[in-house]
Design a protein around this motif. Structure first.
Motif, short mmCIF file in Angstrom:
data_model
loop_
_atom_site.label_atom_id
_atom_site.label_comp_id
_atom_site.label_asym_id
_atom_site.label_seq_id
_atom_site.Cartn_x
_atom_site.Cartn_y
_atom_site.Cartn_z
N VAL A 1 0.85 -1.19 0.00
CA VAL A 1 0.00 0.00 0.00
C VAL A 1 0.88 1.24 0.00
CG1 VAL A 1 -1.89 -1.17 1.20
CG2 VAL A 1 -0.16 0.05 2.53
N ALA A 2 0.34 2.33 -0.50
CA ALA A 2 1.09 3.59 -0.61
C ALA A 2 0.12 4.76 -0.61
CB ALA A 2 1.92 3.59 -1.90
N PRO A 3 0.63 5.96 -0.35
CA PRO A 3 -0.24 7.14 -0.35
C PRO A 3 -0.78 7.50 -1.73
CG PRO A 3 1.78 7.56 0.87
CD PRO A 3 1.98 6.28 0.11
N LYS A 4 -0.10 7.05 -2.78
CA LYS A 4 -0.56 7.34 -4.14
C LYS A 4 -0.40 6.11 -5.00
CE LYS A 4 3.84 9.23 -5.81
NZ LYS A 4 4.50 10.39 -6.46
N ALA A 5 -1.03 6.13 -6.15
CA ALA A 5 -0.99 4.98 -7.04
C ALA A 5 0.37 4.86 -7.72
CB ALA A 5 -2.08 5.10 -8.09
N TYR A 6 0.84 3.63 -7.86
CA TYR A 6 2.06 3.33 -8.60
C TYR A 6 1.77 2.18 -9.55
CZ TYR A 6 4.80 5.97 -5.11
OH TYR A 6 5.32 6.96 -4.30
N THR A 7 2.48 2.15 -10.66
CA THR A 7 2.44 0.97 -11.51
C THR A 7 3.29 -0.12 -10.87
OG1 THR A 7 4.39 1.54 -12.82
CG2 THR A 7 2.27 2.47 -13.54
N LEU A 8 3.14 -1.35 -11.32
CA LEU A 8 3.93 -2.44 -10.76
C LEU A 8 5.41 -2.26 -11.07
CD1 LEU A 8 1.71 -5.61 -11.29
CD2 LEU A 8 1.84 -4.04 -9.35
N ASP A 9 5.74 -1.69 -12.21
CA ASP A 9 7.15 -1.40 -12.51
C ASP A 9 7.69 -0.32 -11.58
OD1 ASP A 9 7.43 -3.27 -14.51
OD2 ASP A 9 6.84 -1.88 -16.11
N GLU A 10 6.87 0.68 -11.29
CA GLU A 10 7.31 1.76 -10.40
C GLU A 10 7.51 1.27 -8.98
OE1 GLU A 10 5.26 5.70 -12.51
OE2 GLU A 10 4.10 4.49 -11.07
N VAL A 11 6.61 0.42 -8.51
CA VAL A 11 6.68 -0.02 -7.12
C VAL A 11 7.94 -0.85 -6.86
CG1 VAL A 11 5.45 -2.24 -7.21
CG2 VAL A 11 5.20 -0.77 -5.21
N LYS A 12 8.47 -1.48 -7.90
CA LYS A 12 9.68 -2.29 -7.74
C LYS A 12 10.91 -1.43 -7.45
CE LYS A 12 8.00 -6.00 -10.75
NZ LYS A 12 8.19 -6.75 -12.01
N LYS A 13 10.79 -0.13 -7.66
CA LYS A 13 11.91 0.79 -7.43
C LYS A 13 11.76 1.58 -6.14
CE LYS A 13 12.29 1.29 -12.45
NZ LYS A 13 12.14 2.21 -13.62
N LEU A 14 10.72 1.29 -5.37
CA LEU A 14 10.45 2.05 -4.15
C LEU A 14 11.17 1.44 -2.94
CD1 LEU A 14 6.59 2.64 -4.49
CD2 LEU A 14 8.47 4.12 -5.26
N ARG A 15 11.20 2.23 -1.89
CA ARG A 15 11.71 1.77 -0.59
C ARG A 15 10.49 1.40 0.26
NH1 ARG A 15 13.26 5.03 4.01
NH2 ARG A 15 14.86 4.01 5.29
N ILE A 16 10.41 0.14 0.63
CA ILE A 16 9.19 -0.40 1.23
C ILE A 16 9.45 -0.89 2.65
CG2 ILE A 16 7.47 -2.23 1.05
CD1 ILE A 16 7.53 -2.01 -1.88
N ALA A 17 8.56 -0.52 3.56
CA ALA A 17 8.60 -1.03 4.93
C ALA A 17 7.98 -2.42 4.96
CB ALA A 17 7.84 -0.09 5.86
N VAL A 18 8.69 -3.38 5.56
CA VAL A 18 8.21 -4.76 5.63
C VAL A 18 8.17 -5.22 7.09
CG1 VAL A 18 9.09 -5.30 3.34
CG2 VAL A 18 10.52 -5.77 5.35
N PRO A 19 7.32 -6.20 7.42
CA PRO A 19 7.14 -6.60 8.82
C PRO A 19 8.16 -7.61 9.34
CG PRO A 19 5.60 -7.76 7.45
CD PRO A 19 6.33 -6.83 6.54
N GLY A 20 9.21 -7.88 8.59
CA GLY A 20 10.23 -8.83 9.04
C GLY A 20 10.69 -9.69 7.89
N THR A 21 11.97 -10.00 7.86
CA THR A 21 12.53 -10.73 6.72
C THR A 21 12.28 -12.23 6.78
OG1 THR A 21 14.67 -10.84 7.85
CG2 THR A 21 14.33 -9.00 6.33
N LEU A 22 11.72 -12.73 7.88
CA LEU A 22 11.35 -14.13 7.94
C LEU A 22 9.85 -14.35 7.70
CD1 LEU A 22 13.45 -15.59 10.90
CD2 LEU A 22 13.75 -15.99 8.46
N THR A 23 9.11 -13.28 7.51
CA THR A 23 7.69 -13.43 7.24
C THR A 23 7.47 -13.97 5.82
OG1 THR A 23 7.45 -11.15 6.45
CG2 THR A 23 7.09 -11.55 8.80
N THR A 24 6.37 -14.66 5.64
CA THR A 24 6.02 -15.14 4.30
C THR A 24 5.65 -13.98 3.40
OG1 THR A 24 5.16 -17.11 5.40
CG2 THR A 24 4.71 -16.90 3.05
N ALA A 25 5.15 -12.90 3.99
CA ALA A 25 4.87 -11.69 3.22
C ALA A 25 6.14 -11.21 2.54
CB ALA A 25 4.30 -10.61 4.13
N TYR A 26 7.24 -11.18 3.28
CA TYR A 26 8.53 -10.74 2.71
C TYR A 26 8.99 -11.70 1.62
CZ TYR A 26 13.55 -9.78 2.44
OH TYR A 26 14.83 -9.49 1.99
#
Length: 299
Positions: free
Chosen positions: A110-135
């Protein structure tokens, strides 16, 4: 069955004799979330009891549980992210019930504004942990993406505050992110289904191998009975789970619990088990996970 009644699971006469002189203390740890609380309602409130067994509950966030299982084998039964399993498989096996599986839904970017999937791959993203399945799923989607670990319940506030371009949200945030003006960029459960045709396995419960087969099976059956009891007594179980429902009203809490505690929680099904193996194999093949998973189940 009357709600005030309790269930004593049937066990063998030999076990009853042993249980009369010995109490097995089983330490159980899970996340402080409404779905986990709902699942363990029967055991936590002693609606489900096993002669000779005493279950002690601890509530801790999932990334901490992943680390404790990997580094300390601290709890007899612990909720884990499936991503963490290859790191702790020497000491734990998966219980055949108690999992959270997304049926065409799951963690979201999720983000404050819309991004394309190509754009989102270049973003800095907060994640809930590197051992999560989400990560793990995020890295399967975009191996090059830049991530920073943030406590799961602080991700949405951090994204709103502009500290990160986007966030990877789990738990109740999947239902509440729009309240904070955020937009869904990608639901990884949908993406995973498109890629594999399978549901997205997120988290499960693991049990220490050193307990031995008999204790493992009895404990797993007790958890399955706890899940069934909650499903059979939904109103009371939801009332109990509401104390862990962060920022959710009863309607949303019921919806969230329904997403992650259902028939698949009682039994993964063949495609569910296939999905667990698939995501771990893909993680290993793509160099995200250094250990090949040898997935086995008890109960």
């Amino acid at each position: 069955m009357d709600e005030a009644a309790t269930i004593d699971l049937n066990i063998s006469k030999d076990r009853m004799t042993s249980a009369s002189t010995e109490i097995h203390d089983i330490s159980i740890a899970h996340s402080p979330d409404s779905d986990d609380a709902f699942m363990f309602y029967g055991l936590a409130t002693s609606k489900v009891r096993v002669p000779g067994y005493r279950f002690n509950h601890t509530l801790t966030d999932i990334e901490t549980l992943n680390r404790k299982a990997m580094n300390e084998q601290f709890y007899d039964v612990t909720a884990i992210s499936f991503h963490a399993y290859p790191y702790l498989q020497e000491h734990y096996t998966l219980m055949a019930c108690g999992g959270s599986v997304g049926e065409n839904y799951g963690p979201m970017i999720v983000a404050p504004k819309a991004y394309t999937l190509d754009e989102v791959k270049k973003l800095r993203i907060a994640v809930p942990g590197t051992l999560t399945t989400a990560y793990l799923t995020l890295k399967l989607f975009a191996p090059e993406i830049e991530t920073v670990t943030v406590d799961f319940d602080k991700i949405i506030p951090a994204v709103v505050a502009g500290e990160f371009d986007a966030g990877l949200i789990i738990h109740e945030g999947q239902l509440t992110y729009t309240r904070d003006g955020l937009k869904k960029i990608l639901d990884l459960g949908v993406w995973w289904r498109e890629q594999t045709g399978l549901p997205l396995p997120l988290g499960g419960n693991a049990i220490r191998r050193s307990l031995g087969t008999e204790v493992q099976v009895i404990t797993t059956n007790a958890l399955r009975e706890s899940i069934q009891h909650a499903l059979d007594h939904r109103e009371a179980a939801l009332e109990y789970a509401m104390q862990f429902a962060r920022d959710l009203d009863p309607t949303l809490a019921n919806r969230f619990v329904g997403m992650y505690v259902n028939e698949r929680t009682l039994n993964y099904g063949e495609d569910g088990r296939e999905a667990i193996r698939k995501i771990l194999d893909m993680g290993y093949e793509r160099g995200i996970i250094p250990h090949k998973a040898n997935v086995d189940f008890v109960g």
